[in-house]
Design a protein around this motif. Structure first.
Motif, mmCIF file in Angstrom:
data_model
loop_
_atom_site.group_PDB
_atom_site.id
_atom_site.type_symbol
_atom_site.label_atom_id
_atom_site.label_comp_id
_atom_site.label_asym_id
_atom_site.label_seq_id
_atom_site.Cartn_x
_atom_site.Cartn_y
_atom_site.Cartn_z
ATOM 1 N N GLY A 107 12.369 29.044 12.293
ATOM 2 C CA GLY A 107 11.443 29.459 13.342
ATOM 3 C C GLY A 107 10.035 29.553 12.777
ATOM 4 O O GLY A 107 9.816 30.189 11.754
ATOM 5 N N VAL A 108 9.095 28.928 13.460
ATOM 6 C CA VAL A 108 7.719 28.888 12.994
ATOM 7 C C VAL A 108 6.858 29.911 13.732
ATOM 8 O O VAL A 108 6.200 30.736 13.121
ATOM 9 C CB VAL A 108 7.148 27.469 13.183
ATOM 10 C CG1 VAL A 108 5.657 27.430 12.887
ATOM 11 C CG2 VAL A 108 7.903 26.474 12.323
ATOM 12 N N ALA A 109 6.855 29.815 15.048
ATOM 13 C CA ALA A 109 6.020 30.705 15.853
ATOM 14 C C ALA A 109 6.545 30.721 17.273
ATOM 15 O O ALA A 109 7.151 29.747 17.725
ATOM 16 C CB ALA A 109 4.566 30.246 15.850
ATOM 17 N N ALA A 110 6.304 31.813 17.965
ATOM 18 C CA ALA A 110 6.711 31.918 19.362
ATOM 19 C C ALA A 110 5.705 32.766 20.112
ATOM 20 O O ALA A 110 5.043 33.630 19.530
ATOM 21 C CB ALA A 110 8.108 32.518 19.480
ATOM 22 N N ILE A 111 5.633 32.508 21.423
ATOM 23 C CA ILE A 111 4.713 33.254 22.275
ATOM 24 C C ILE A 111 5.402 33.559 23.586
ATOM 25 O O ILE A 111 6.159 32.735 24.106
ATOM 26 C CB ILE A 111 3.409 32.456 22.500
ATOM 27 C CG1 ILE A 111 2.377 33.293 23.251
ATOM 28 C CG2 ILE A 111 3.667 31.140 23.226
ATOM 29 C CD1 ILE A 111 0.972 32.682 23.243
ATOM 30 N N SER A 112 5.165 34.752 24.093
ATOM 31 C CA SER A 112 5.671 35.119 25.403
ATOM 32 C C SER A 112 4.651 34.695 26.449
ATOM 33 O O SER A 112 3.496 35.129 26.409
ATOM 34 C CB SER A 112 5.880 36.635 25.485
ATOM 35 O OG SER A 112 6.159 37.022 26.810
ATOM 36 N N THR A 113 5.055 33.845 27.381
ATOM 37 C CA THR A 113 4.106 33.360 28.372
ATOM 38 C C THR A 113 3.707 34.435 29.362
ATOM 39 O O THR A 113 2.683 34.314 30.022
ATOM 40 C CB THR A 113 4.688 32.168 29.137
ATOM 41 O OG1 THR A 113 5.855 32.593 29.835
ATOM 42 C CG2 THR A 113 5.031 31.035 28.205
ATOM 43 N N GLY A 114 4.504 35.496 29.445
ATOM 44 C CA GLY A 114 4.199 36.559 30.398
ATOM 45 C C GLY A 114 3.173 37.559 29.909
ATOM 46 O O GLY A 114 2.426 38.127 30.711
ATOM 47 N N ASN A 115 3.104 37.787 28.594
ATOM 48 C CA ASN A 115 2.198 38.823 28.097
ATOM 49 C C ASN A 115 1.484 38.430 26.814
ATOM 50 O O ASN A 115 0.815 39.263 26.198
ATOM 51 C CB ASN A 115 2.958 40.139 27.897
ATOM 52 C CG ASN A 115 4.154 39.983 26.984
ATOM 53 O OD1 ASN A 115 4.192 39.078 26.159
ATOM 54 N ND2 ASN A 115 5.153 40.842 27.144
ATOM 55 N N ASP A 116 1.623 37.166 26.373
ATOM 56 C CA ASP A 116 0.928 36.663 25.190
ATOM 57 C C ASP A 116 1.387 37.298 23.882
ATOM 58 O O ASP A 116 0.731 37.132 22.854
ATOM 59 C CB ASP A 116 -0.581 36.827 25.311
ATOM 60 C CG ASP A 116 -1.215 35.687 26.086
ATOM 61 O OD1 ASP A 116 -2.285 35.882 26.672
ATOM 62 O OD2 ASP A 116 -0.619 34.589 26.089
ATOM 63 N N PHE A 117 2.474 38.014 23.892
ATOM 64 C CA PHE A 117 3.005 38.550 22.638
ATOM 65 C C PHE A 117 3.402 37.379 21.752
ATOM 66 O O PHE A 117 3.989 36.409 22.206
ATOM 67 C CB PHE A 117 4.207 39.445 22.907
ATOM 68 C CG PHE A 117 4.780 40.060 21.665
ATOM 69 C CD1 PHE A 117 5.927 39.561 21.074
ATOM 70 C CD2 PHE A 117 4.168 41.167 21.097
ATOM 71 C CE1 PHE A 117 6.452 40.122 19.926
ATOM 72 C CE2 PHE A 117 4.684 41.746 19.948
ATOM 73 C CZ PHE A 117 5.826 41.214 19.359
ATOM 74 N N THR A 118 3.074 37.461 20.447
ATOM 75 C CA THR A 118 3.390 36.381 19.517
ATOM 76 C C THR A 118 4.168 36.896 18.318
ATOM 77 O O THR A 118 4.122 38.090 17.981
ATOM 78 C CB THR A 118 2.105 35.699 19.008
ATOM 79 O OG1 THR A 118 1.292 36.662 18.332
ATOM 80 C CG2 THR A 118 1.323 35.063 20.139
ATOM 81 N N THR A 119 4.879 36.002 17.691
ATOM 82 C CA THR A 119 5.566 36.310 16.445
ATOM 83 C C THR A 119 5.572 35.063 15.574
ATOM 84 O O THR A 119 5.554 33.945 16.096
ATOM 85 C CB THR A 119 6.991 36.834 16.706
ATOM 86 O OG1 THR A 119 7.574 37.277 15.478
ATOM 87 C CG2 THR A 119 7.878 35.765 17.323
ATOM 88 N N TYR A 120 5.595 35.260 14.256
ATOM 89 C CA TYR A 120 5.508 34.147 13.313
ATOM 90 C C TYR A 120 6.546 34.275 12.221
ATOM 91 O O TYR A 120 6.936 35.374 11.817
ATOM 92 C CB TYR A 120 4.114 34.130 12.662
ATOM 93 C CG TYR A 120 2.995 33.827 13.621
ATOM 94 C CD1 TYR A 120 2.340 34.853 14.289
ATOM 95 C CD2 TYR A 120 2.601 32.515 13.859
ATOM 96 C CE1 TYR A 120 1.313 34.583 15.178
ATOM 97 C CE2 TYR A 120 1.578 32.237 14.742
ATOM 98 C CZ TYR A 120 0.942 33.268 15.402
ATOM 99 O OH TYR A 120 -0.070 32.991 16.284
ATOM 100 N N GLY A 121 6.969 33.128 11.704
ATOM 101 C CA GLY A 121 7.801 33.125 10.526
ATOM 102 C C GLY A 121 6.997 33.542 9.302
ATOM 103 O O GLY A 121 5.790 33.295 9.238
ATOM 104 N N ASP A 122 7.658 34.147 8.349
ATOM 105 C CA ASP A 122 6.950 34.684 7.178
ATOM 106 C C ASP A 122 6.210 33.592 6.401
ATOM 107 O O ASP A 122 5.133 33.839 5.859
ATOM 108 C CB ASP A 122 7.941 35.381 6.243
ATOM 109 C CG ASP A 122 8.440 36.690 6.806
ATOM 110 O OD1 ASP A 122 9.497 37.162 6.343
ATOM 111 O OD2 ASP A 122 7.788 37.236 7.719
#
Length: 125
Positions: A47-62
């Motif tokens: 997993g590289v990166a993800a974003i929630s389309t509803g609230n722009d919350f993001t997360t990234y791989g280390d």
């Protein structure tokens, strides 16, 4: 039928940049997690990166934190990932994916229902 189409891959030298795009063809875009994953030959999907389309919350791989940035354009139903300071170990096929309804961003590939065909990123030293 839902389709995800990636573009923007290519070959760059170490330290270079690329921007990948993923267009979603059908309206599933409301309140889902859109993610980017990658897989190199002989390695597990990451997993590289993800974003929630509803609230722009993001997360990234280390391994990409501080170098990659994910963003979205709701109007265009498009998610982008900016790849900066690329390293040879970033070489992989990069896939875009979408979940069902979800109000957070996740890098758990099991949560994703729809996948694109991928785009190749090659980084030379």
């Amino acid at each position: 039928q839902v389709r995800l189409v990636e573009s923007g891959g290519g070959s760059v030298q170490a330290g270079g940049s690329l921007r990948l795009s993923c267009v979603v063809s059908e309206y599933i875009y409301d309140s889902i997690s859109m993610g980017w994953f990658r897989q190199a030959p002989g390695k597990e999907r990451e997993g590289v990166a993800a974003i929630s389309t509803g609230n722009d919350f993001t997360t990234y791989g280390d391994s990409v934190k501080g170098r990659f940035t994910i963003s979205q354009d709701n109007y265009k139903k498009t998610v982008y990932v900016q790849l900066n300071s690329l390293k040879p170990e970033d070489t992989a096929r990069y896939y875009c994916a979408a979940t069902g309804t979800m109000w957070t961003a996740t890098l758990s590939s099991a949560e994703y229902k729809y996948w694109g065909q991928g785009t190749q990123v090659t980084v030379s030293s």
